[in-house]
Design a protein around this motif. Structure first.
Motif, mmCIF file in Angstrom:
data_model
loop_
_atom_site.group_PDB
_atom_site.id
_atom_site.type_symbol
_atom_site.label_atom_id
_atom_site.label_comp_id
_atom_site.label_asym_id
_atom_site.label_seq_id
_atom_site.Cartn_x
_atom_site.Cartn_y
_atom_site.Cartn_z
ATOM 1 N N LEU A 39 -4.578 2.624 9.791
ATOM 2 C CA LEU A 39 -4.984 1.066 10.064
ATOM 3 C C LEU A 39 -5.019 1.111 8.170
ATOM 4 O O LEU A 39 -4.951 0.051 7.839
ATOM 5 N N LEU A 40 -6.032 2.364 7.924
ATOM 6 C CA LEU A 40 -6.388 1.582 6.049
ATOM 7 C C LEU A 40 -5.260 1.751 5.178
ATOM 8 O O LEU A 40 -5.166 1.508 4.534
ATOM 9 N N ALA A 41 -5.059 3.382 6.070
ATOM 10 C CA ALA A 41 -3.641 3.509 5.157
ATOM 11 C C ALA A 41 -2.513 2.530 5.102
ATOM 12 O O ALA A 41 -1.711 1.598 3.446
ATOM 13 N N ALA A 42 -2.541 1.485 6.561
ATOM 14 C CA ALA A 42 -1.125 0.422 6.326
ATOM 15 C C ALA A 42 -2.617 -0.470 5.101
ATOM 16 O O ALA A 42 -1.118 -1.202 4.425
ATOM 17 N N ALA A 43 -3.352 -0.735 5.474
ATOM 18 C CA ALA A 43 -3.865 -1.786 4.632
ATOM 19 C C ALA A 43 -3.684 -1.582 2.944
ATOM 20 O O ALA A 43 -3.584 -2.917 1.680
ATOM 21 N N CYS A 44 -3.592 -0.287 2.669
ATOM 22 C CA CYS A 44 -3.636 -0.604 1.257
ATOM 23 C C CYS A 44 -2.338 -0.323 1.059
ATOM 24 O O CYS A 44 -2.141 -0.856 -0.457
ATOM 25 N N LEU A 45 -1.085 0.094 1.834
ATOM 26 C CA LEU A 45 0.103 -0.054 1.227
ATOM 27 C C LEU A 45 0.231 -1.512 1.190
ATOM 28 O O LEU A 45 1.114 -2.298 0.539
ATOM 29 N N HIS A 46 -0.054 -3.084 1.892
ATOM 30 C CA HIS A 46 -0.227 -3.804 2.303
ATOM 31 C C HIS A 46 -0.718 -4.431 0.102
ATOM 32 O O HIS A 46 -0.280 -5.484 0.108
ATOM 33 N N ALA A 47 -2.216 -3.776 0.430
ATOM 34 C CA ALA A 47 -3.272 -4.559 -0.717
ATOM 35 C C ALA A 47 -2.419 -4.388 -2.041
ATOM 36 O O ALA A 47 -3.088 -4.888 -2.878
ATOM 37 N N LEU A 48 -1.787 -3.340 -2.154
ATOM 38 C CA LEU A 48 -1.647 -2.264 -3.365
ATOM 39 C C LEU A 48 0.088 -3.073 -4.065
ATOM 40 O O LEU A 48 -0.202 -1.061 -4.678
ATOM 41 N N ARG A 49 0.392 -2.651 -2.753
ATOM 42 C CA ARG A 49 2.121 -3.078 -3.190
ATOM 43 C C ARG A 49 1.982 -3.330 -4.404
ATOM 44 O O ARG A 49 1.917 -4.402 -5.259
ATOM 45 N N GLY A 50 3.407 -2.530 -5.209
ATOM 46 C CA GLY A 50 3.515 -2.734 -6.289
ATOM 47 C C GLY A 50 2.323 -2.107 -7.427
ATOM 48 O O GLY A 50 2.531 -2.483 -8.455
ATOM 49 N N ARG A 51 1.655 -1.714 -7.552
ATOM 50 C CA ARG A 51 -0.006 -0.796 -8.652
ATOM 51 C C ARG A 51 0.024 0.829 -7.858
ATOM 52 O O ARG A 51 -0.555 1.077 -7.415
ATOM 53 N N LEU A 52 0.652 1.318 -8.087
ATOM 54 C CA LEU A 52 1.383 2.512 -8.304
ATOM 55 C C LEU A 52 -0.100 3.362 -8.116
ATOM 56 O O LEU A 52 -0.126 4.106 -7.085
ATOM 57 N N LEU A 53 -0.884 3.553 -9.416
ATOM 58 C CA LEU A 53 -2.138 4.012 -9.262
ATOM 59 C C LEU A 53 -3.146 4.521 -8.687
ATOM 60 O O LEU A 53 -4.008 4.752 -7.818
ATOM 61 N N PRO A 54 -3.376 2.969 -7.811
ATOM 62 C CA PRO A 54 -4.425 2.489 -7.613
ATOM 63 C C PRO A 54 -4.004 2.482 -6.225
ATOM 64 O O PRO A 54 -4.623 3.616 -5.069
ATOM 65 N N LEU A 55 -2.664 2.468 -5.602
ATOM 66 C CA LEU A 55 -2.673 3.359 -3.969
ATOM 67 C C LEU A 55 -2.632 4.469 -4.102
ATOM 68 O O LEU A 55 -2.489 4.635 -2.817
ATOM 69 N N ALA A 56 -2.495 5.215 -5.138
ATOM 70 C CA ALA A 56 -2.068 6.656 -4.659
ATOM 71 C C ALA A 56 -3.543 6.806 -4.712
ATOM 72 O O ALA A 56 -4.114 8.094 -3.777
ATOM 73 N N ALA A 57 -4.588 6.661 -5.920
ATOM 74 C CA ALA A 57 -5.985 6.842 -5.908
ATOM 75 C C ALA A 57 -6.386 6.144 -3.924
ATOM 76 O O ALA A 57 -7.194 7.340 -3.737
ATOM 77 N N ALA A 58 -6.045 5.636 -3.861
ATOM 78 C CA ALA A 58 -6.662 4.800 -2.174
ATOM 79 C C ALA A 58 -6.260 5.731 -1.873
ATOM 80 O O ALA A 58 -6.949 6.217 -0.493
ATOM 81 N N LEU A 59 -4.649 6.595 -1.203
ATOM 82 C CA LEU A 59 -4.279 7.176 -0.658
ATOM 83 C C LEU A 59 -4.829 9.045 -0.755
ATOM 84 O O LEU A 59 -5.085 9.247 -0.017
ATOM 85 N N LEU A 60 -5.242 9.288 -1.592
ATOM 86 C CA LEU A 60 -5.350 10.280 -2.294
ATOM 87 C C LEU A 60 -7.533 10.517 -1.305
ATOM 88 O O LEU A 60 -6.995 11.429 -1.034
ATOM 89 N N VAL A 61 -8.378 9.531 -1.375
ATOM 90 C CA VAL A 61 -9.448 8.833 -0.619
ATOM 91 C C VAL A 61 -8.767 9.144 0.531
ATOM 92 O O VAL A 61 -10.030 9.803 1.523
ATOM 93 N N LEU A 62 -8.105 8.422 1.867
ATOM 94 C CA LEU A 62 -8.625 7.950 2.871
ATOM 95 C C LEU A 62 -7.600 9.257 3.053
ATOM 96 O O LEU A 62 -8.096 10.471 4.329
ATOM 97 N N GLY A 63 -6.663 10.100 2.256
ATOM 98 C CA GLY A 63 -6.319 11.229 2.504
ATOM 99 C C GLY A 63 -7.667 12.838 2.786
ATOM 100 O O GLY A 63 -7.604 13.741 3.630
ATOM 101 N N ALA A 64 -8.298 12.828 1.825
ATOM 102 C CA ALA A 64 -9.635 13.576 1.722
ATOM 103 C C ALA A 64 -10.859 13.300 2.938
ATOM 104 O O ALA A 64 -11.000 13.915 3.879
ATOM 105 N N ALA A 65 -10.687 12.248 3.000
ATOM 106 C CA ALA A 65 -11.399 11.412 3.957
ATOM 107 C C ALA A 65 -11.236 11.486 5.746
ATOM 108 O O ALA A 65 -12.188 11.839 5.804
ATOM 109 N N ALA A 66 -10.212 11.625 5.949
ATOM 110 C CA ALA A 66 -9.943 11.903 6.791
ATOM 111 C C ALA A 66 -9.170 13.476 7.291
ATOM 112 O O ALA A 66 -10.065 13.421 8.136
ATOM 113 N N ALA A 67 -9.579 14.012 6.521
ATOM 114 C CA ALA A 67 -9.511 16.001 6.975
ATOM 115 C C ALA A 67 -11.233 15.864 7.483
ATOM 116 O O ALA A 67 -11.378 17.149 7.693
#
Length: 327
Positions: A105-133
């Protein structure tokens, strides 16, 4: 409701809501210190479902421009998956599935909110991946943190609401930070142990849900239950008193979107469903709590995509002209 608010709110700026929060916080703290388990249980049985309905009404109305179309449908599918997980018998599978769906759900929200902003999106997904782990490795901590985090979320909505205050915003925000951050910090630090009632049987039953495992069966358990009872009560103050009264534009937007719940019908729905659940709580607390946890997933998990949209700047303009008139 709106007509009674207009002259009072306009003439007083943020004074009345600020004073209301201060009084509510003092009363909630007194109850949380003397009877934390009773406050948590009775508060949930009395206001749990009602605040679900009113919060969904606010969020769906205030953020109608972004919570729509395929994005909203995707969020609802993911949250419905979480509801199913909560209705399943408790176990490793249902907990893992809920955690994965939550981060999806959070990843979907990040993709929707940060589409077209590659660096912030990559950073957000990296943080989500670490938090999920971390959540998958320590699921008991995940759910304790989630329970308390849900009660902290109103601070963001109140901060956003306050941006249109003509005066008194600093004091309004100071009071909000006081009850959201300062009071829990004092409780957890043990500064209020001298006036905190000794743990009773009800506290022991709630400790596991609201205390990190490392602090279970210590003095901190009572503190965490008191923190939860206090924040939950203030959470209800936000959704049952403050935003319905001081953000009528969101209610109006929701009623245009869902006309079947116009006027007092949303309140009636919340009260009726809450009364039915209260009966279940009284007859079978465990089953009632499980059913509530499942139903509450919609309002609890829908908050987080909205917060991401606020942070990313994709939320709609702060206030309509009608809401400015109310201030």
């Amino acid at each position: 409701m709106a007509t009674s608010v207009v002259p009072v709110a306009r003439s007083a700026g943020g004074v009345l809501p600020t004073a209301g929060f201060a009084v509510a916080a003092v009363l909630a703290l007194m109850l949380a210190l003397r009877a934390p388990a009773t406050l948590a249980v009775l508060g949930l049985a009395t206001f749990g479902i009602l605040h679900n309905v009113l919060e969904l009404r606010y969020v769906a109305g205030r953020f109608e421009q972004v919570l729509a179309g395929p994005f909203l449908r995707l969020l609802l599918v993911l949250i419905t998956g979480i509801v199913v997980c909560r209705l399943l018998p408790p176990g490793a599978f249902s907990r893992t599935a809920e955690i994965l769906l939550a981060y999806g759900l959070l990843a979907a929200a990040c993709l929707h909110a940060l589409r077209g902003r590659l660096l912030p999106l990559a950073a957000a997904l990296l943080v989500l991946g670490a938090a999920a782990a971390a959540s998958l490795a320590f699921p008991a901590y995940h759910f304790v943190v989630l329970a308390h985090l849900h009660n902290l979320v109103p601070l963001v909505f109140l901060w956003e609401w306050s941006r249109a205050l003509p005066r008194g915003r600093g004091l309004f925000l100071a009071v909000q930070c006081g009850w959201v951050l300062a009071v829990p910090a004092l409780l957890l630090a043990g500064a209020l142990d001298g006036v905190l009632a000794p743990a009773a049987g009800g506290v022991a039953r709630l400790e596991a849900a609201y205390t990190p495992p490392a602090w279970l069966h210590t003095a901190a358990g009572l503190r965490f239950v008191a923190v939860f009872a206090f924040l939950q009560t203030m959470h209800y103050v936000v959704w049952v008193w403050f935003l319905p009264r001081y953000a009528p534009d969101a209610s109006a937007a929701f009623e245009r979107r869902v006309p079947v719940l116009r006027g007092g019908r949303a309140w009636a729905l919340g009260a009726a469903a809450g009364a039915a659940l209260a009966v279940l709580f009284a007859t079978d607390w465990a089953q009632g709590k499980a059913l509530y946890a499942a139903v509450a997933s919609y309002h609890a998990y829908l908050e987080f995509p909205v917060l991401l949209l606020l942070v990313s700047g994709l939320a709609p303009a702060v206030l309509s002209d009608r809401r400015k008139d109310l201030l």
